[in-house]
Motif scaffolding. Structure first.
Motif, mmCIF file in Angstrom:
data_model
loop_
_atom_site.group_PDB
_atom_site.id
_atom_site.type_symbol
_atom_site.label_atom_id
_atom_site.label_comp_id
_atom_site.label_asym_id
_atom_site.label_seq_id
_atom_site.Cartn_x
_atom_site.Cartn_y
_atom_site.Cartn_z
ATOM 1 N N ARG A 185 0.623 -1.266 -0.006
ATOM 2 C CA ARG A 185 -0.098 -0.013 -0.232
ATOM 3 C C ARG A 185 0.688 1.097 0.167
ATOM 4 N N SER A 186 2.012 1.081 0.733
ATOM 5 C CA SER A 186 2.719 2.560 0.722
ATOM 6 C C SER A 186 4.284 1.917 0.658
ATOM 7 N N PRO A 187 4.999 3.014 0.067
ATOM 8 C CA PRO A 187 6.495 2.942 0.102
ATOM 9 C C PRO A 187 7.395 2.401 1.518
ATOM 10 N N GLN A 188 6.669 2.962 2.385
ATOM 11 C CA GLN A 188 7.056 2.571 3.764
ATOM 12 C C GLN A 188 6.882 0.974 4.354
ATOM 13 N N ASN A 189 5.957 0.240 3.500
ATOM 14 C CA ASN A 189 5.758 -1.262 3.945
ATOM 15 C C ASN A 189 7.033 -1.850 3.875
ATOM 16 N N GLU A 190 7.284 -3.002 4.485
ATOM 17 C CA GLU A 190 8.313 -3.873 4.434
ATOM 18 C C GLU A 190 7.906 -4.967 4.934
ATOM 19 N N LEU A 191 8.170 -6.162 4.215
ATOM 20 C CA LEU A 191 8.178 -7.629 4.796
ATOM 21 C C LEU A 191 9.545 -8.050 5.078
ATOM 22 N N ASN A 192 9.559 -8.667 6.337
ATOM 23 C CA ASN A 192 10.989 -9.219 6.892
ATOM 24 C C ASN A 192 10.655 -10.550 7.444
ATOM 25 N N LEU A 193 11.471 -11.410 6.935
ATOM 26 C CA LEU A 193 11.359 -13.022 7.279
ATOM 27 C C LEU A 193 12.192 -13.285 8.380
ATOM 28 N N GLY A 194 12.753 -12.447 9.168
ATOM 29 C CA GLY A 194 13.557 -12.693 10.322
ATOM 30 C C GLY A 194 13.091 -13.535 11.467
ATOM 31 N N GLY A 195 11.699 -13.806 11.628
ATOM 32 C CA GLY A 195 11.073 -14.382 12.652
ATOM 33 C C GLY A 195 10.664 -15.693 12.332
ATOM 34 N N ILE A 196 10.941 -16.377 11.012
ATOM 35 C CA ILE A 196 10.347 -17.317 10.453
ATOM 36 C C ILE A 196 11.410 -17.994 9.220
ATOM 37 N N GLY A 197 12.276 -17.192 8.653
ATOM 38 C CA GLY A 197 13.289 -17.609 7.801
ATOM 39 C C GLY A 197 14.329 -18.702 8.161
ATOM 40 N N LYS A 198 14.725 -18.872 9.270
ATOM 41 C CA LYS A 198 15.615 -20.094 9.558
ATOM 42 C C LYS A 198 14.722 -21.272 9.674
ATOM 43 N N GLY A 199 13.469 -21.127 10.245
ATOM 44 C CA GLY A 199 12.802 -22.242 10.134
ATOM 45 C C GLY A 199 12.343 -22.910 8.739
ATOM 46 N N TYR A 200 12.097 -21.962 8.044
ATOM 47 C CA TYR A 200 11.613 -22.331 6.545
ATOM 48 C C TYR A 200 13.051 -22.947 5.817
ATOM 49 N N ALA A 201 14.137 -22.256 6.087
ATOM 50 C CA ALA A 201 15.391 -22.900 5.564
ATOM 51 C C ALA A 201 15.541 -24.263 6.008
ATOM 52 N N LEU A 202 15.351 -24.366 7.335
ATOM 53 C CA LEU A 202 15.479 -26.007 7.681
ATOM 54 C C LEU A 202 14.566 -26.895 7.149
ATOM 55 N N ASP A 203 13.252 -26.312 6.973
ATOM 56 C CA ASP A 203 12.031 -27.283 6.330
ATOM 57 C C ASP A 203 12.564 -27.577 4.991
ATOM 58 N N GLN A 204 13.235 -26.746 4.166
ATOM 59 C CA GLN A 204 13.438 -26.889 2.656
ATOM 60 C C GLN A 204 14.696 -27.957 2.714
ATOM 61 N N ALA A 205 15.575 -27.789 3.511
ATOM 62 C CA ALA A 205 16.818 -28.490 3.620
ATOM 63 C C ALA A 205 16.676 -29.718 4.221
ATOM 64 N N GLY A 206 15.651 -29.928 5.057
ATOM 65 C CA GLY A 206 15.444 -31.277 5.563
ATOM 66 C C GLY A 206 14.361 -31.996 4.524
ATOM 67 N N ARG A 207 13.752 -31.364 3.651
ATOM 68 C CA ARG A 207 12.968 -32.076 2.530
ATOM 69 C C ARG A 207 14.081 -32.754 1.562
#
Length: 367
Positions: A185-207
């Motif tokens: 909606r705005s240029p000030q919006n931002e998405l950051n995966l810091g709270g879930i990114g490590k877990g997702y990486a583990l899931d993909q590597a585990g797969r």
């Protein structure tokens, strides 16, 4: 050290005599989590292992395996390479990453992206809605504000927090699940995966490891995110140590993990003081202020991304709502540890974890 050089060095390490030495490693060299032998409270202990590690996402990632064929070591090395690939996809700290590109362009119109990035962003959105904002991937501006103020030796003003809150909230992001695009909606919006990114990486590597028909292993990222598959040392799972959040050098107990993930959140280590008041590093995305109801939260979930996100969300929403979530999602278990009312003994609140998989040191608990 470049990623290419690091990969080359690890492959060099895994050849010839050094590979043989790695495959013969014995003892309890699994991780700081993994329980060593003890008789204090009849906790299960770890045995011989092989461990490979790399540094990514500002922490250590490692694969721990039972001794076996040398080929499993090469598969583990390839899984660690995948962690670096996913870091470059998700990080906001590299301007060339896919996540940085989305953040830079999505306010100008809908942006398409790598399907894996859309997958984890959409998963983050779902968890945000499910936890009523306890976990929120759009809270990056708040985190940046508090980091800047900490460096300046102050806390944010109410106006600064209010300004940040006006640009956060998952409702400010338009997800198109058919086109796999996102619009801000705005240029000030931002998405950051810091709270879930490590877990997702583990899931993909585990797969990936499962695709290579490796069934017994433990994969961890940092000292907070763990993915376990199969069994170890003739136990019905992998023994993982749980730290006492008041005295982090002490082990409060051990939990056996099999075919599930574990994540722990807390502010016992990362915090700062201002004018005599202690402020933790975990913020409530709904208010913009640090939360402090709990010392630590441990979550057991089917996959590491969910465990990561929920450990943060439970820390934010508190005991009552966390227990309500577990009651409505029976596949989730949790250990919630509030500060002791007096003294040093703890009173964990436990939900959804069978007694036969959890071994706590009663001497550290309030009877």
């Amino acid at each position: 050290m470049s990623e290419k050089k690091s990969t080359s060095n690890r492959r060099d390490f895994l050849t010839g005599r050094v590979l043989k030495q790695a495959a013969e490693r014995v003892g309890n060299d699994i991780a700081d989590y993994l329980n060593d032998a003890t008789e204090d409270f009849a906790a299960p202990s770890g045995g011989s292992t092989i461990r490979l590690s790399t540094r990514a996402m500002a922490t250590e990632f490692a694969v721990v395996m039972n001794p076996g064929p040398s080929q499993q070591v090469m598969h583990a090395s390839d899984a660690l390479d995948l962690i670096h690939e996913l870091e470059h996809l998700m990080t906001v700290y590299k301007p060339t990453s896919e996540m940085s590109r989305v953040n830079a362009q999505a306010a100008n119109g809908a942006v398409s992206m790598d399907p894996r990035l859309f997958e984890i962003l959409d998963r983050s959105r779902e968890i945000c809605v499910d936890t009523k904002g306890g976990f929120d991937p759009s809270s990056g501006p708040l985190i940046a504000l508090w980091r800047e103020c900490r460096l300046q030796g102050r806390i944010p003003t109410e106006k600064e927090i209010s300004d940040c809150l006006s640009h956060t909230g998952i409702d400010q992001f338009e997800f198109d699940n058919l086109a796999h695009t996102i619009r801000y909606r705005s240029p000030q919006n931002e998405l950051n995966l810091g709270g879930i990114g490590k877990g997702y990486a583990l899931d993909q590597a585990g797969r990936f490891l499962l695709d290579q028909e490796l069934e017994d292993w433990l994969f961890y990222g940092g000292f907070s995110s763990i993915l376990a598959r199969g069994t170890h040392n003739q136990l019905p799972g992998w023994p993982i140590g749980i730290k006492n959040p008041l005295f982090t050098s002490q082990r409060l107990g051990t939990i056996l993990l099999k075919d599930c993930s574990m994540s722990t959140s807390g502010s016992s280590v990362q915090h700062f003081r201002h004018q005599g008041k202690r402020y933790g590093h975990i913020l409530d995305p709904r208010t913009g202020w640090p939360v402090s109801e709990l010392l630590s939260v441990t979550v057991i979930a089917p996959d590491a991304a969910l465990a990561d996100a929920l450990s943060t969300a439970f820390y934010v929403i508190g005991i009552e709502k966390a227990l309500e979530y577990c009651d409505n999602h029976t596949e989730i278990g949790t250990i919630l540890i509030p500060p002791p009312a007096h003294g040093r003994k703890l009173s964990p609140v436990i939900r959804g974890i069978p007694n036969e998989f959890l071994f706590l040191d009663r001497d550290q608990l309030l009877s």
